[in-house]
Design a protein around this motif. Sequence first.
Motif, PDB file in Angstrom:
ATOM      1  N   ASN C 177       0.812  -1.218   0.000  1.00 11.26           N
ATOM      2  CA  ASN C 177       0.000   0.000   0.000  1.00 11.26           C
ATOM      3  C   ASN C 177       0.848   1.272   0.000  1.00 11.26           C
ATOM      4  N   ASP C 178       1.628   1.466  -1.079  1.00 13.04           N
ATOM      5  CA  ASP C 178       2.222   2.779  -1.313  1.00 13.04           C
ATOM      6  C   ASP C 178       1.874   3.156  -2.745  1.00 13.04           C
ATOM      7  N   ALA C 179       2.065   4.418  -3.064  1.00  8.93           N
ATOM      8  CA  ALA C 179       1.546   4.930  -4.336  1.00  8.93           C
ATOM      9  C   ALA C 179       2.045   4.097  -5.523  1.00  8.93           C
ATOM     10  N   LYS C 182       0.930   0.204  -5.391  1.00  9.34           N
ATOM     11  CA  LYS C 182      -0.497   0.049  -5.620  1.00  9.34           C
ATOM     12  C   LYS C 182      -0.806   0.208  -7.109  1.00  9.34           C
TER      13      LYS C 182
END
Lengths: 295, 321, 411, 241
Positions: C177-179, C182
């Motif tokens: 769940n990081d930019a 994801k």
Amino acid sequence: MLLLLPQALVDGILIGGVFITIAIGFSLAFGVMHIIDLAVGEWIMLGAFLGFYLTQWTNIEPLLFLPVVFAAFGIIGYFLQPVIFRVISGIKGDPVLMGLVFTFGLALIFKGTGLTIFGFYSHSIPSVFSAGSISIEIGNFYLTIPIMRFVGLAYAIIITIMLQYLLKKSNFGLAVRALAQNREASGLMGINPKKTSSYVYAIYVGISAMTGVLIGSIFSLSAQMGARYTALSFFVVVLAGMGYLAGVPWAAFLLGLIQSFFLIYFNPGYTLIAVFSILYVVLLISPKGLFGRGW
Amino acid sequence: MGTYIKGSTIKLFALIFVALLLLPLIFRNPFSLRIATEALMWIGLAISWDVIGGYTGRVNFGHGAFFGIGAYITAILMMNWGWAFLPTLPLAGFGAGLVAFIIGFPTLRLMGAYFAIAMWSLALAFQQLALLMNITGGPDGMRLPTFLNPEFFFYLMLVMVMGTFVLLWYLMECASFGFKVRSIREDESGAMALGLNPTRIKIQAFVLSAVPAGLIGGIYAYWVSYIDPPSVFGDIITDQAIVMTILGGMGTLIGPAIGAVILFAFKTVFWAYLSDYQVLYLIILGVVIALTVFFLPNGVWGTINSYLDHRKSKKNDSLIS
Amino acid sequence: MKRNIFFVFVVALLLVLPQFAGARDFFKVGVITSLSGPLATGGNVTKYGYDMWANTVNSHGGIEIQGKKYKVQLFYSDAQSEPSQAASGAERLATQEKVDFVLGPYSSGATLGAAPVLEKYKIPMITGSAESPLIWKQKFYYTFGTIPPVNFTGAGAIKTLAQLKPAPKKAVILGSNDAFSKSTAETFKEASEKAGIKVLKFSIVPQGQDLTPFMSAVKVLRPDFIGFGGHDDELINLVKALHQIDYTPKALLMHYGVTEPAFIEALGKDAEYVFGGSVWTGSLHTKSDILWKDAKSYFEDARKAFGIDVDYTHAGSTAAGIAFQAALQKINAAPPLKMEAREALIKALEDLDITTFYGRVNFATEGQFYHANVGLDPLTIQIQNGKVTLVGPENYAEAKPWYPMKPWKER
Amino acid sequence: MAETILKVDTVTKTFGGLHAVENVSFNIDIGEIVGLIGPNGAGKTTLFNVISGYYAPSKGNVYFMGEDVSGLPPYKLAIKGIGRTFQVVKPFPGLSVLDNVVIASLSRHPRRRDAEAHAWEVMKFTGLADRAQILAGSLTLAGRKRLEITKAMALEPSLILLDEVVAGLNPTEADQTIELINKIREQGKTILIVEHIMHVIMNLSDRVVVLNFGSKIAEGKPEEVAHDPAVMKAYLGEEEQ
């Protein structure tokens, strides 16, 4: 999905096993010396790298080096303790807080040194145990127990039992418990608080460093890994009740089970929010840790 | 302590304030202003942490949560509801205060490390929440309209932080509230016998600590113009505020301010001109922290203060004899 | 005594007083990247790439503009993995160092922090490694990137997988769940569905999460391949977790970190068979007349300089320098660059279409990839015999993809 | 007939099945000094904590000036006029003596300036004024006990509960404290005092209540109680152990 229930349980307990190893030394150090050591993750990191290099040079199973790592870091801990002792026994300032900030400073030094010597990249310690797993498959029923993790759990339990034994049954343990209760009185009883503290700190640093080798075998290691394990260890120890050694396994299993159940049964994205929320709520309900037995 | 607002104190505050007001005229350089703005921001975060940490004696490992809440309130109001920036600020402060009020009652019953960890886990839960929600943009974060006017942000931060400082100075050092809070820190059950309601006082202090953090978070969001969960809900906000406060001297207002300036100045100069030795920074910072704690357990200001007190009491002794 | 505060303040500010720069015969190049903090690993990779460019240019005597050679000098500013520090660094480089142009950060957060500031001072920036689609959606006029965003490249690997025999039909896709991670996972998912692969499970997991239980559950689903978007140690941990539970999917696809030397070094035999997406490898056939004649010579040079096998992040970072160099030569701009020169530089960059050792550099001027390099073809790589090997698309492939994956125990 | 200020009505306090205080009733009239005695573990401090609000009674009620105050928190009782000291003294060690007293004064004098003036007055009364600027933590035991009394007095209470304020002091200090207690009585305060040292309590008290194993075994004038067989047995029994 009920068929996965045993798997979720087993995984939770295995994760818990890793958490025990991370937290048990920390709990001991707090219980006896009332020091919150924010460098615990860095000891794990340094221990992991020692294990990594020893394995690279010798090509021998890394878990055989555990005693070596323990001894090496035990000695470091033994000689570092008087410095920390001085910080936390000052009359001025809140001793726990002073210890906390002092060890935060130590953590930065270790991390900086680690980055300088080991660089930024991640590594892994190859262990023969990481290769296998016990698998049960009956129709739709699956159960997998990774041997490496199992070794981790066994290690955790052995360490816990050994520490409990040391504290409850030996003369040294008596001295340690007396020290934990009352520093001044223990001094009157012929216990040398400084020496005893040094031994305890040595054991704590040694255990944490050994844990590093295990972590490096199960997961990976890098010079930046410390902070993460410091936080984890802190969470487990507080949930168990500060300094309440016997609570550590249960707290660790609880956190492990929350993770495995969320990853398997619920939305995995919510795993950490669940962990943190539950940790928070448990503390509200039982303000001195799971069993109300902490300091 | 034990002093009322003295004329000299007011004059000193006024002097510092005027000097800071004039700062942009002297340093017309936007970078210097940015640095000054950030230094002010850290002063604000450190003194607001100290309200609950130093004065009330509850070490809060989750102070960053209030900062993050403020930042996200401003960002969400501006981006999703089209608000102008300034009206969002009171709400950023209010939101942080409201959260402190709600969680204060159950959480402040906890002592020592339990409180610290409860707040830490709560802050991390907020970070996870921001990562998971749509309205916060999840891990992508939020980009705000850019308004790159260094003077505006400097003055806004200055007014906010100086206002906070003066208010806290009045409450903690002059008004009776400071006494009440300190008595809670020293002994809660003893304080109860003296007619003080610890729960109420702790919650008041907690809200007082959270609101400035929320306001500063709101300013930060618009100033940097990009926020994401790690940057506003990360541990670094709390960690730095704590280290600054302890370096400077807990349980005072000048201490954290000094700590913030020293640490921030060191950091800035180091990064700006010695960034080839980035790793060394950690080691030097670690050594500085360890040595300070070792030799100055009361922090820089605490040590100066007790030295001054010592001298004063010596003078008094000689007067008596 | 209370004056201390003021005194300290003044000293702090004096130390950062502007330093004035006059006429000079070299290019001042700002570098904003995360040399510390959680993203320092990637940040230092970009630093190697930028250093590599600067050192090589200078060893050639500098950038030749109208017959005169100008050296380049890098001015570093550590973004500390924080957007605010990236912004602060940008402000310093722009106003104090008065740099001519900037080589940009690793990670989207830092880029989004620095870009608006550079926009204000009208200083061009090329980032050598910011693969998040987020940046390009913002349409910063002064910001370019040499590595295409992951939603441009990620689909390529899925295409290669879809052509394998027997074709994979079921997939489990997950991302941290990081930019960046994801979007990687989302791209994998979209491309898989487009290729007719059924996505059995799609999950975004918290960063750094121990995924063993998740993988135990996945094992029951028996997907044909697992696609994962994550950062360096997460990739290593995932492979180790799969090995520990003794589950080998037919294919394992990851993005970013697999081409990093640490991945292969850390995992050894376990790294074999792992697929990855990339845009460049040391064995890619490229031809160029700027600094390096092909990928191989760059690869060799870098190995000599740093002792490691570099990957596309290094190369992309070096290419960022080359892009500036080429654009500068095109507009014949000598240092220091005035505002007009910088405006012209932007135009030149937009028009740029060159082939480098890294491949073609051609920045998009519209759409969702605005100012990102779309001159490259997404490549599929696989770790074969300890080497990053190109296995797709067909016209680039050096070897056939190994498929299905050999069980861990039989290696 | 004097007016009753405190009425303890069949109060019971149990901790996990253990009766620390059982079915105790007695009254205190305005202006009286009542001594509460009993062997160790008789439940004196528990009863104190019930009266001052630290524990809610498990059964029974406490009436203060005719009002049922059972279960009210300590800070409300303090405002209503019950001041107390602690057996284990609880000064705020990091604050000066003056500040300690000011905090207590704040309950009646919300403005800090007034509170400080009041604090000085009380400190002069109790004889602590010369030590006003010292940190409370650095006082001697006698000083700390005196500070306890000073703080309780600064609340301007109508009833003051003194928990072993003499125990542990040397004879001179003890005499000074007794003198102070008498001075407090002269101010018209009502006092409930727990004390271990018999002659102190016998000399000071108008009436004595005797507890043993949580129950009241005797009540009356000191000389009467001293000769009560149940009391003698309780004390002698203790000595035998």
